[in-house]
Enzyme design. Structure first.
Site, PDB file in Angstrom:
ATOM      1  N   ARG A 107       0.889  -1.109  -0.035  1.00 27.45           N
ATOM      2  CA  ARG A 107      -0.053  -0.051   0.121  1.00 27.45           C
ATOM      3  C   ARG A 107       1.076   1.304   0.054  1.00 27.45           C
ATOM      4  O   ARG A 107       1.414   1.335   1.008  1.00 27.45           O
ATOM      5  CB  ARG A 107      -0.989   0.064   1.378  1.00 27.45           C
ATOM      6  N   HIS A 134      -7.371   1.337  -6.775  1.00 25.47           N
ATOM      7  CA  HIS A 134      -7.607   0.852  -5.619  1.00 25.47           C
ATOM      8  C   HIS A 134      -8.301  -0.324  -5.987  1.00 25.47           C
ATOM      9  O   HIS A 134      -9.605  -0.484  -5.588  1.00 25.47           O
ATOM     10  CB  HIS A 134      -8.538   1.914  -4.844  1.00 25.47           C
ATOM     11  N   GLN A 137     -10.538  -2.539  -3.070  1.00 25.53           N
ATOM     12  CA  GLN A 137     -11.638  -1.887  -2.688  1.00 25.53           C
ATOM     13  C   GLN A 137     -12.934  -1.930  -3.577  1.00 25.53           C
ATOM     14  O   GLN A 137     -13.945  -2.441  -3.127  1.00 25.53           O
ATOM     15  CB  GLN A 137     -11.359  -0.241  -2.688  1.00 25.53           C
ATOM     16  N   ASP A 222     -16.196   9.498  -1.899  1.00 26.07           N
ATOM     17  CA  ASP A 222     -14.937   9.090  -1.278  1.00 26.07           C
ATOM     18  C   ASP A 222     -14.596  10.688  -0.508  1.00 26.07           C
ATOM     19  O   ASP A 222     -15.007  11.513  -0.663  1.00 26.07           O
ATOM     20  CB  ASP A 222     -14.057   8.795  -2.014  1.00 26.07           C
ATOM     21  N   CYS A 261     -15.981   4.102   0.494  1.00 30.46           N
ATOM     22  CA  CYS A 261     -14.930   2.991   0.948  1.00 30.46           C
ATOM     23  C   CYS A 261     -14.272   3.723   2.500  1.00 30.46           C
ATOM     24  O   CYS A 261     -13.368   2.558   2.840  1.00 30.46           O
ATOM     25  CB  CYS A 261     -13.617   3.094  -0.194  1.00 30.46           C
ATOM     26  N   ARG A 289     -14.378  -6.188   2.436  1.00 37.43           N
ATOM     27  CA  ARG A 289     -13.195  -6.165   1.893  1.00 37.43           C
ATOM     28  C   ARG A 289     -12.331  -7.474   2.472  1.00 37.43           C
ATOM     29  O   ARG A 289     -11.344  -8.021   1.563  1.00 37.43           O
ATOM     30  CB  ARG A 289     -12.375  -4.917   2.899  1.00 37.43           C
TER      31      ARG A 289
END
Length: 305
Positions: A107, A134, A137, A222, A261, A289
Site C-alpha cells: 500500500r 484501488h 476496494q 469518497d 470506501c 473487503r
C-alpha cells in the site's frame, strides 16, 4: 505469475469467479468466530508480506484476517521500519522478499512502485492502494452491490466528488463488468480522459451532480482530501456542491444504495443522514473487503480461474 495491480490484470470472467467464490465462502462461515480458518484452509502454509507506506485500517486488518481464515499467515511491516526507508530499491526489496514469502501486498503512493515490485518479484504482488487505483476496494464494492440484489450488467453507478484512484478502479470495473459510470466532478478535479477510456464507452463525466445521480442504482463518494494532499481549503470549496445529501439521493432509484470506501467525513462529502441512513451499505462494504480479498488471494495463487 498472477499479479493483481489493477482489475484488468484479472479480467471480467475472473472477477465474476472471484465474486462467486467470495459469496460462497462468506455464507459457509456465517456465525463462526472470525479467527476460525475456513474448512478447507486453501492457503495453509502460505505467507503474505504486507508493506505499508500509507496509514491503513481496512486494508491492514482485512488482509491479515483473510490470510488467517484461508489458513495462511502474514508478516506486516511499515516501509519506514524496513530498509526501504533507508534507500533500498523496490527491485531489491522485491527480490529479497520473494525468497521469504509466497505473496506481497503493498500500500503506497506512487503506482510505479507497485509496478516495479511486480516486475522484480517472483511471487504474486497485490496493489493494496496507490495514487492511481484501488482494485481491492472495488472488488468489495462489486460484492456488496451483488449482495444488495443488483446485477452488474446494465447497472448505473453515480460517482460524486474527486476524480481519484477509487474512481479509476470503478470506471475500469464498469468497462469489464458492463455497467455505466457517470462521475460528477468539479472541473479542476475531473478524471483524465485516459481514465474514462477504461470504461470502454460506458463512463463519462459531468459537472452536474443531479444529472449523475438521476436514476442511479448505486451512489458512491469518497473523502475529498486524501492523505498528504495540500490546498485543502480550495478543494473543499470546489467540492461542496457535490456533497451527497438526502435531496440528491432522492433523484436516484428508490432502491438505490450508498457506498463509501471510508474513512468518512460526515458533513463534507456526505451528510450524516445519508451515510447512517437506510440506503447506506458502508459497514457491509467494509466487511466485504475481507471476503473479496480472500478470493483475490486465491486467484493470485491460481486456485480460481
Amino acid at each position: 505469475m498472477r499479479h493483481f495491480l489493477n482489475l484488468s490484470d484479472a479480467g471480467g470472467d475472473a472477477i465474476a469467479a472471484m465474486i462467486n467464490d467470495a459469496l460462497d465462502r462468506k455464507a459457509a462461515r456465517a456465525g463462526w468466530p472470525k479467527g476460525t480458518p475456513d474448512a478447507d484452509a486453501p492457503l495453509a502454509g502460505r505467507t503474505l508480506a504486507m508493506i505499508f507506506e500509507k496509514n491503513s485500517t481496512r486494508t491492514r486488518f482485512s488482509f491479515d484476517m483473510a490470510m488467517r481464515q484461508l489458513g495462511g499467515t502474514t508478516i506486516v511491516a511499515e516501509a519506514g521500519s524496513m530498509q526501504l526507508g533507508r534507500g533500498e530499491t523496490i527491485a531489491d526489496t522485491a527480490r529479497v522478499l520473494s525468497g521469504y514469502v509466497d505473496a506481497i501486498m503493498i500500500r503506497t503512493d506512487d503506482h510505479a512502485k507497485v509496478e516495479e515490485m511486480a516486475a522484480h518479484a517472483s511471487v504474486p504482488v497485490i496493489n493494496g492502494l496507490t495514487d492511481h487505483s484501488h482494485p481491492c476496494q472495488i472488488m468489495a464494492d462489486l460484492l456488496t452491490i451483488i449482495e444488495s440484489g443488483k446485477a452488474l450488467p446494465g447497472l448505473k453507478l453515480a460517482w460524486l466528488g474527486d476524480g481519484n484512484n477509487v474512481l479509476t478502479s470503478i470506471v475500469e470495473a464498469g468497462g469489464l463488468m458492463q455497467f455505466e459510470v457517470i462521475a460528477a466532478c468539479p472541473e479542476d478535479y475531473s478524471p483524465p480522459e485516459g481514465v474514462l477510456a477504461l470504461g470502454q464507452g460506458r463512463a463519462r463525466c459531468t459537472r452536474d451532480p443531479a444529472e449523475a445521480v438521476a436514476g442511479a442504482d448505486v451512489v458512491v463518494t469518497d473523502s475529498w482530501i486524501s492523505m498528504g494532499q495540500a490546498h485543502a481549503e480550495a478543494k473543499l470549496a470546489a467540492m461542496l456542491p457535490y456533497q451527497v445529501t438526502p435531496e440528491l439521493m432522492a433523484r436516484a432509484k428508490p432502491d438505490a444504495i450508498f457506498l463509501h470506501c471510508l474513512p468518512a467525513h460526515r458533513g463534507e462529502e456526505v451528510t450524516a443522514d445519508v451515510i447512517d441512513g437506510p440506503q447506506s451499505r458502508i459497514w457491509q462494504e467494509a466487511e466485504n473487503r475481507l471476503h473479496a480479498q480472500k478470493s483475490v488471494l486465491r486467484w493470485c495463487f491460481g486456485q480460481i480461474g
